[in-house]
Design a protein around this motif. Sequence first.
Motif, PDB file in Angstrom:
ATOM      1  N   LEU A  85       0.850  -1.189   0.000  1.00  0.00           N
ATOM      2  CA  LEU A  85       0.000   0.000   0.000  1.00  0.00           C
ATOM      3  C   LEU A  85       0.886   1.240   0.000  1.00  0.00           C
ATOM      4  N   SER A  86       0.618   2.163  -0.933  1.00  0.00           N
ATOM      5  CA  SER A  86       1.355   3.422  -0.988  1.00  0.00           C
ATOM      6  C   SER A  86       0.381   4.587  -0.851  1.00  0.00           C
ATOM      7  N   ILE A  87       0.733   5.551   0.006  1.00  0.00           N
ATOM      8  CA  ILE A  87      -0.071   6.757   0.182  1.00  0.00           C
ATOM      9  C   ILE A  87       0.869   7.947  -0.001  1.00  0.00           C
ATOM     10  N   PRO A  88       0.927   8.519  -1.195  1.00  0.00           N
ATOM     11  CA  PRO A  88       1.891   9.598  -1.477  1.00  0.00           C
ATOM     12  C   PRO A  88       1.791  10.780  -0.527  1.00  0.00           C
ATOM     13  N   ARG A  89       0.581  11.197  -0.168  1.00  0.00           N
ATOM     14  CA  ARG A  89       0.460  12.369   0.710  1.00  0.00           C
ATOM     15  C   ARG A  89       1.182  12.150   2.036  1.00  0.00           C
ATOM     16  N   LEU A  90       1.200  10.913   2.518  1.00  0.00           N
ATOM     17  CA  LEU A  90       1.814  10.618   3.813  1.00  0.00           C
ATOM     18  C   LEU A  90       3.233  10.078   3.669  1.00  0.00           C
ATOM     19  N   GLY A  91       3.717   9.920   2.435  1.00  0.00           N
ATOM     20  CA  GLY A  91       5.036   9.340   2.243  1.00  0.00           C
ATOM     21  C   GLY A  91       5.103   7.906   2.746  1.00  0.00           C
ATOM     22  N   LEU A  92       3.989   7.194   2.651  1.00  0.00           N
ATOM     23  CA  LEU A  92       3.881   5.849   3.235  1.00  0.00           C
ATOM     24  C   LEU A  92       3.957   4.782   2.157  1.00  0.00           C
TER      25      LEU A  92
END
Length: 268
Positions: free
Chosen positions: A126-133
Motif C-alpha cells: 500500500l502506498s499513500i503519497p500524501r503521507l510518504g507511506l
Amino acid sequence: MAQGRPAPPARGPLARRLVWNGAEVAVTLGLVLLLLVLHQLWWTNRQAKAGAGRQVEALEREWGARRQPSGEARAPSQVPVPDASGSPERTPAPAGSSAARGGGRTSTGTGQAAERPRWDQAYAVLSIPRLGLRVPVAQGVSKPNVLNHGYVGHYPGTAQPGRAGNFALAGHRNTHGEPFRYINRLRRGDTLTVETRNATYQYVVDKSLAQTSARDGGVINPVPRSRVVPSAGYSEPGYYITLTTCTPEFTSRYRLVVWGTLSRMTPR
C-alpha cells in the motif's frame, strides 16, 4: 523569658534508611516506566518500520523475478473500466472459462488466476503519497503476527484488491510502526495505490468518518456504511477501499475510517 517551640524529634537511623529506600524504589520505578515508554514509542517503531521496509523490498524482488521478459506477449487482460458514474465494470469472462462457470481460483482482474494469500502472509504493498507511506499488506489483522510488525492487515472476508466490494484494511496509529498515524490528514481526491504480483490498483479517497465505535462493523461491509453514524458511507455496490485505525491517539476506544473508490487498474 519567652519559651521557644520544641525542637522536632531527631530521626533515628531506621527512619532515615526507610526514607532512603523509599526514594530509591520511586526512582527505580520511574526509570522502568520511562524505559517502557521509550520501548513502546521509539524502539517498537524503529524495529517495525525497518522490518516492514525489508518486506516491501522482498515483495518487489519476488515480483520482479516472476515478471515476464520484455517483448513477450501477454495474455488478454480483464481490466475493470470505470463507467459514466465512476464505478468500474468488469469485462465479462470468456464463455466456458472457469470464471464464467463460477469455479476455479480468484480472478485478479488481469487475466491471471491468483491463489488466496495464506494467513499472515504479506502479499501486497500500500502506498499513500500524501503521507510518504509505503507499507506491506498482510492477510489478517492479528496484532502479534501482522499489525505489530508494522504491516497493514487485510480484514478476512472482505474483498481483495481490485475486486468488487470492499478491500478493508487496519493499521496501528501509534507504536509498532504506526503506518496509519496520519490518515486523518487524507483529503478527498488523494490517491491510494495497492500493488500486487499481477497488477497495480489506484483508489481515490472519497469520504471519511472521524470517529465511530470500535464495534461498528458496517464500515467494512461490502457496501461500507456506518451503523453508528448512518449518514456516513455508501448506499450502492462498488469497488471500495477502507482504512481503519484507532482514535484518539494512544487509545483504542474509537475508530477512525477513511474510504476510497477504485479509479484505475494497471496489469503488470
